[in-house]
Design an enzyme around this catalytic site. Structure first.
Site, PDB file in Angstrom:
ATOM      1  N   CYS A 274       0.805  -1.228   0.000  1.00  0.00           N
ATOM      2  CA  CYS A 274       0.000   0.000   0.000  1.00  0.00           C
ATOM      3  C   CYS A 274       0.834   1.272   0.000  1.00  0.00           C
ATOM      4  O   CYS A 274       0.539   2.218  -0.731  1.00  0.00           O
ATOM      5  CB  CYS A 274      -1.003  -0.004   1.143  1.00  0.00           C
ATOM      6  SG  CYS A 274      -0.275   0.022   2.814  1.00  0.00           S
ATOM      7  N   HIS A 332      -2.999   1.495   6.765  1.00  0.00           N
ATOM      8  CA  HIS A 332      -3.194   1.483   5.321  1.00  0.00           C
ATOM      9  C   HIS A 332      -2.868   2.873   4.816  1.00  0.00           C
ATOM     10  O   HIS A 332      -3.139   3.878   5.484  1.00  0.00           O
ATOM     11  CB  HIS A 332      -4.628   1.099   4.960  1.00  0.00           C
ATOM     12  CG  HIS A 332      -4.863   1.023   3.480  1.00  0.00           C
ATOM     13  ND1 HIS A 332      -4.000   0.373   2.632  1.00  0.00           N
ATOM     14  CD2 HIS A 332      -5.839   1.549   2.691  1.00  0.00           C
ATOM     15  CE1 HIS A 332      -4.450   0.472   1.396  1.00  0.00           C
ATOM     16  NE2 HIS A 332      -5.551   1.188   1.405  1.00  0.00           N
ATOM     17  N   ASP A 355      -7.038   5.976  -3.735  1.00  0.00           N
ATOM     18  CA  ASP A 355      -6.316   4.807  -3.240  1.00  0.00           C
ATOM     19  C   ASP A 355      -5.970   3.887  -4.398  1.00  0.00           C
ATOM     20  O   ASP A 355      -6.829   3.205  -4.941  1.00  0.00           O
ATOM     21  CB  ASP A 355      -7.167   4.063  -2.214  1.00  0.00           C
ATOM     22  CG  ASP A 355      -6.381   2.975  -1.494  1.00  0.00           C
ATOM     23  OD1 ASP A 355      -5.248   2.689  -1.919  1.00  0.00           O
ATOM     24  OD2 ASP A 355      -6.899   2.427  -0.506  1.00  0.00           O
TER      25      ASP A 355
END
Length: 681
Positions: A274, A332, A355
């Site tokens: 991530c 995250h 994202d």
């Protein structure tokens, strides 16, 4: 008299790059400018001088098959919605006339070509061609990415280094990252990313038309950073097996990744997780001119059934079980980009969540956002894009369930764990900025106290049954090479004596996985008098956790079982082990100037209980042209090693010198960085 011809066009690179805040792109052959602001070019003529009364100039601007034709006038009045070209009569050199070209603040971004023709009264024509790259302009009030503060423009557009925050909310790990947007080849790689997108391949004309919209661009980039649906940049891998690629923890900047992607013919780079996806997207957005920052959400929920509840399961001895499709990542990482949202209304302007990590499909494609942060705060789950998914990531409740032989024997509910801290790098300083309050209403004093973590913070989790309350507290943030000390407080809430079984369990876990097998456990029995409170002190020694944990985290749990009623209570905590930073000292740091050799010294002291060895890597955009590596021989516990390096800065400004020591006999990387201010000679 000989008629005039155009001998050469001077793109006035130095002046235009300075005026458009694009000096960093001086390694590119093309002129790089921002939309909504004029740039100057100068014609060098052969033959007679230019005659404003009898000669005229036209310019044709081309982006793919889109074009605009405009006469060059003597009116300085420009339009925010149309292309305009003019000469300044008050400062006109007839042998070398200058022309100002102004793009609309809503022009599409990309690689433009232009044709410039001079027409004489004899209908003679002399033409020349050129090219320029047009980017978004956060300095222009009419641009949809305009951000009103100069320090934010410098941070979110021009800063080529930063910090990514990992670890846990109470024990932050600051990972230095080089965004590399001004390194050779990176501008071209980011423009190639737009060209390689499915949208461009399906319809070049529509793609070029839509490139005026930062919302459109951000969705294209979000999808192109991962490779699940296209020829994207990065392949994700959470398996722990990286032998046919690069361990995501080994990357230190975006430049190597983007260059590798281009050099491989747009094959995905292996591998990313991530923070790598987010950091590379931040580079691309800053290059394109859209203000962007990397954001970390601690205890980030992945709610697969959209009920805003994450279920976690434990055995009756405190071992965490992998029984749920829902999950909580200890952290995250995504990005926020600043833009207006005319599709939603001005109240949704500002920071938008994007994202690029492939988790769920959005519109049939693995991307996420832009979701307005204001919509997440106000639970406007009716709005596009992907607001419900991001809302759950920061707001879901956690139900901790104890099971024994298939039966539920205890349940605990936690409304504070998810989204306990949301943060980014502070503007202008290498430290954390807490932005939790932008995403959610702070629901209790406990959460408020968690929002400002300090190195001395302790971690505390509570659980209860009808008769017993149990608290698990880490006495201080754990540090590599030291025992992990923790305390369990047990309170008997009833007027009866209780005999309790006590189970302690510790498991290593990656930030996004269920824990692995137990590496430490302890069991016992205790007796509580009516209404009595007792304290239990425990420790886990370095030799018991060092070889198992490395850069991973620890899931620690305690379960108490009433031996008469079989009621059970659980308290648990997940935490990371802080490793020492590499110390970097720059000799005569105040006298660091561009193009002059400078020296730095790196120091590491082994905190571990056994010898370590590894590979030391040093890099820095604008400071070191290529990453430098050294092999560190075996270093005994407590011993110190120094390594000197020399470097020649090639860019003015505040730059990050960073170093990483990848240990070979422990799954751990030691990091450090030093901000270096480079002045003009």
């Amino acid at each position: 008299m000989e008629d005039l011809t155009i001998q050469h066009v001077d793109l006035e690179m130095s002046e235009n790059l300075e005026n458009h805040k694009t000096e960093g792109f001086d390694s590119s052959d093309a002129l790089v400018v921002r939309r909504g602001a004029p740039f100057r070019i100068t014609l060098q003529l052969q033959g007679r001088p230019f005659n404003p009364r009898t000669d005229s100039v036209k310019i044709k601007i081309m982006l793919g098959r889109l074009y605009a034709v405009m006469p060059v006038t003597f009116s300085k009045t420009v339009s925010s919605t149309r292309w305009k070209a003019y000469m300044d009569q008050e400062d006109l050199n007839l042998q070398e006339p200058s022309i100002y070209i102004s793009s609309p603040a809503s022009a599409s971004v990309g690689c433009y070509k232009f044709q410039l023709c001079v027409f004489t009264k004899n209908s003679q024509r002399s033409c020349t061609f050129g090219k320029f790259i047009l980017l978004f302009n956060p300095w222009c009030r009419e641009d949809g990415v305009y951000i009103p503060f100069e320090d934010q423009r410098e941070e979110y557009i021009l800063n080529d280094s930063g910090l990514l925050f990992m670890g846990t909310a109470m024990n932050l790990v600051s990972r230095p990252w080089s965004f590399d947007q001004f390194e050779p080849g990176i501008l071209e790689a980011c423009l190639n990313l737009l060209q390689a997108s499915p949208q461009h391949q399906q319809s070049r004309k529509m793609d070029h038309l839509n490139r005026n919209d930062p919302v459109y661009i951000s969705r294209v980039v979000s999808a192109m950073i991962n490779c699940e649906d296209d020829r994207g940049v990065l392949k994700g891998n959470w398996s722990g097996d990286f032998k046919d690629g690069v361990n995501p923890s080994s990357w230190t900047g975006s430049g190597d990744i983007l260059r590798h992607w281009v050099q491989s013919g747009y094959s995905p780079v292996k591998y990313g997780q991530c923070w790598v996806f987010a950091a590379v997207m931040c580079t691309v957005m800053r290059v394109l001119g859209i203000p962007c920052r990397v954001v970390t959400n601690f205890n980030s929920a992945h709610d697969t059934n959209n009920n805003l509840v994450i279920e976690e399961f434990y055995s009756n001895t405190g071992k965490k079980l992998n029984h749920s499709r829902d999950s909580i990542w200890n952290f995250h990482v995504w990005v926020e980009c600043w833009m207006t949202r005319p599709d939603l209304g001005s109240e949704m302007d500002g920071w938008q969540v994007l994202d690029p990590t492939p988790q769920e499909r959005s519109g049939g494609v693995f991307c996420c956002g832009p979701a307005p942060v204001k919509a997440i705060m106000d639970r406007r789950i009716d709005l596009i894009f992907d607001v419900p998914f991001v809302y759950a990531e920061v707001n879901a409740d956690v139900h901790t369930i104890i099971v024994n032989e298939g039966r539920v024997v205890g349940v605990n509910k936690d409304t504070e764990k998810v989204g306990s801290l949301i943060c980014t790098k502070a503007v202008g300083f290498p430290r954390v900025q807490n932005i939790t309050g932008d995403y959610k209403h702070i629901r209790s004093p406990t959460l408020s106290s968690r929002r400002s973590p300090t190195p001395d913070s302790t971690l505390r989790r509570a659980g209860s049954s009808n008769g017993v309350v149990v608290f698990l507290t880490l006495e201080k943030a754990p540090v590599a090479g030291e025992p992990i000390h923790f305390t369990v407080k047990v309170i008997n809430k009833q007027n009866v004596t209780k005999r309790m079984k006590v189970h302690f369990n510790a498991q290593a876990k990656e930030y996004n996985h269920s824990p692995s097998d137990t590496f430490w456990e302890n069991h016992g029995v205790m007796q509580l008098a009516p209404m009595e409170a007792q304290m239990i002190h425990q420790q886990i020694l370095p030799a018991q956790y060092e070889d198992v944990v490395g850069d991973d985290l620890i899931n620690l749990a305690v379960v108490l079982e009433d031996m008469d009623t079989q009621e059970q209570a659980l308290a648990s905590e997940e935490f990371n082990i802080a490793t020492p930073e590499l110390i970097i000292e720059v000799a005569n740091a105040d006298s660091t100037v561009v193009n002059k050799q400078q020296m730095a010294t790196l120091t590491f002291t082994n905190p571990f209980s056994h010898p370590v060895s590894g590979i030391l890597s040093v890099s820095g955009a604008g400071l070191i042209q290529h990453k430098v590596q050294f092999r560190m021989p075996s270093l005994r516990p407590g011993a110190r090693v120094e390594q000197s390096i020399t470097f020649v800065p090639n860019m003015v400004g505040t730059k990050m010198l960073q170093a990483n020591l990848s240990l070979t006999n422990i799954r751990s990387t030691i990091r450090g960085f030093k901000m270096v201010t480079v002045r003009r000679a």
